[in-house]
Design an enzyme around this catalytic site. Sequence first.
Site, PDB file in Angstrom:
ATOM      1  N   SER A 165       9.761  -3.746   7.067  1.00  0.00           N
ATOM      2  CA  SER A 165       9.002  -4.093   5.873  1.00  0.00           C
ATOM      3  C   SER A 165       9.123  -5.575   5.549  1.00  0.00           C
ATOM      4  CB  SER A 165       9.533  -3.279   4.676  1.00  0.00           C
ATOM      5  OG  SER A 165       9.061  -3.779   3.450  1.00  0.00           O
ATOM      6  N   ASP A 192       8.830  15.819   9.434  1.00  0.00           N
ATOM      7  CA  ASP A 192       8.930  15.287   8.081  1.00  0.00           C
ATOM      8  C   ASP A 192       9.869  16.183   7.289  1.00  0.00           C
ATOM      9  OD1 ASP A 192       7.059  13.144   6.357  1.00  0.00           O
ATOM     10  OD2 ASP A 192       7.997  14.675   5.111  1.00  0.00           O
ATOM     11  N   GLN A 227       1.145 -12.263 -10.180  1.00  0.00           N
ATOM     12  CA  GLN A 227       1.923 -12.128  -8.956  1.00  0.00           C
ATOM     13  C   GLN A 227       0.966 -11.821  -7.795  1.00  0.00           C
ATOM     14  OE1 GLN A 227       1.985 -10.144 -11.652  1.00  0.00           O
ATOM     15  NE2 GLN A 227       2.847  -8.123 -11.237  1.00  0.00           N
ATOM     16  N   LYS A 255      16.272  -2.020   5.570  1.00  0.00           N
ATOM     17  CA  LYS A 255      15.327  -2.346   6.628  1.00  0.00           C
ATOM     18  C   LYS A 255      15.876  -3.451   7.532  1.00  0.00           C
ATOM     19  CE  LYS A 255      11.847   0.456   5.878  1.00  0.00           C
ATOM     20  NZ  LYS A 255      11.492   1.479   6.891  1.00  0.00           N
ATOM     21  N   ARG A 310       3.945 -13.183  -2.117  1.00  0.00           N
ATOM     22  CA  ARG A 310       4.289 -12.822  -0.732  1.00  0.00           C
ATOM     23  C   ARG A 310       3.008 -12.691   0.086  1.00  0.00           C
ATOM     24  NH1 ARG A 310       7.298  -7.505  -0.574  1.00  0.00           N
ATOM     25  NH2 ARG A 310       9.151  -8.765  -0.999  1.00  0.00           N
ATOM     26  N   CYS A 369       9.793  -6.527   2.832  1.00  0.00           N
ATOM     27  CA  CYS A 369      10.878  -6.603   1.848  1.00  0.00           C
ATOM     28  C   CYS A 369      12.166  -7.159   2.451  1.00  0.00           C
ATOM     29  CB  CYS A 369      11.141  -5.229   1.235  1.00  0.00           C
ATOM     30  SG  CYS A 369       9.844  -4.663   0.112  1.00  0.00           S
ATOM     31  N   GLY A 382       8.579   3.743  -1.456  1.00  0.00           N
ATOM     32  CA  GLY A 382       7.468   3.874  -2.379  1.00  0.00           C
ATOM     33  C   GLY A 382       7.067   2.504  -2.864  1.00  0.00           C
ATOM     34  N   TYR A 394      16.234  -1.338  -0.674  1.00  0.00           N
ATOM     35  CA  TYR A 394      15.251  -1.029   0.367  1.00  0.00           C
ATOM     36  C   TYR A 394      15.188  -2.119   1.431  1.00  0.00           C
ATOM     37  CZ  TYR A 394      10.661   0.039   2.404  1.00  0.00           C
ATOM     38  OH  TYR A 394       9.630   0.305   3.271  1.00  0.00           O
TER      39      TYR A 394
END
Length: 340
Positions: free
Chosen positions: A120, A36, A222, A155, A288, A122, A81, A151
């Site tokens: 993700s 990390d 949402q 991905k 989502r 996303c 995040g 982001y």
Amino acid sequence: MANDNLVVVTGAGGFIGGSLVSTLRDQGYKRIRATDVRPLEDWYQHFDDVENLSLDLNLRDNCEIASKGAYEVYNLAANMGGMGFIERNKALCMLSVLINTHMLQAAVKHGVKRFFYSSSACVYNATKQKAFEAPSLKEADAYPALAEDGYGWEKLFSERMCRHFREDFGLYTRVARFHNVYGPWGTWYGGREKAPAAICRKVIEAKLSGKHEIDIWGPGNQTRSFMFIDDCIKGIHLIMNSSVLEPINLGSTEAISINRLVDIVEEIAGIKLVRRYDLTAPKGVNGRNSDNTLIKKYLYWEPNTPLRVGLETTYRWIYDQYAARKKGATGFVRESEAAR
């Protein structure tokens, strides 16, 4: 896989990475390398019987250090995040492309046999997420591409990199699209936390301060689904050991509104709060949810921890962390007799 082969987990100082290392130890793996970018003392979890390395994997040389001698790599390292962070740090999120690119190159160079990449939800096309009814997104809905700016695009690109490294270099790659993972040992303050942890913290703050109010980002209607960490770790294991070549959803199908999420945490805390809605705050897409048709078809399983059950565990853990932090304690507390 033999338990004496070297397994590498990147992003091991974070939430999912630390939980994965913990599980690998429990499963009897003897050689684990955890990496990390943060100093070891800032990792959420670390273990003395693991090779712990503080490495910036944006740098190619460090990716080679991380990968050398490894049989299997779980690449969970990324700048990420909650919605507030990814909407305000698009360039930083996209720079994570360096991590996965360099890790793939190092994996090929050093003869890594198997490579897992954490993608993700996303990545999904934003035009398919305008309704508040939480449309269930199937894997094909990532294309035509219109991912979350920053982001999500990183991905999606890195998913393609995994595919082409498999096709061009024969590297065994598996990719899972995570849907909102939550649970103990996750980020719960500081700006990178996701909705379940943020709501738990806000409710705890309101309860202990006596100021019975809570700020909610967006209108509250949402919708999302949230996957408990134990289901995520099990899903990673199943996907890594499957024949599924393409990116696959790893998420719960229990979609709820943010307002309902607050309801549940209030019920756990035994309190009712005045809600104040910040319509200027980042809120992401309207709806989502995860379509789990493929994961059930190929793995005969899907994430199944009820949200209420997972939130009770998460709330108690964050309460303990909050109480310890208020008392001036450092680090994270595994068990506590603090009042719930």
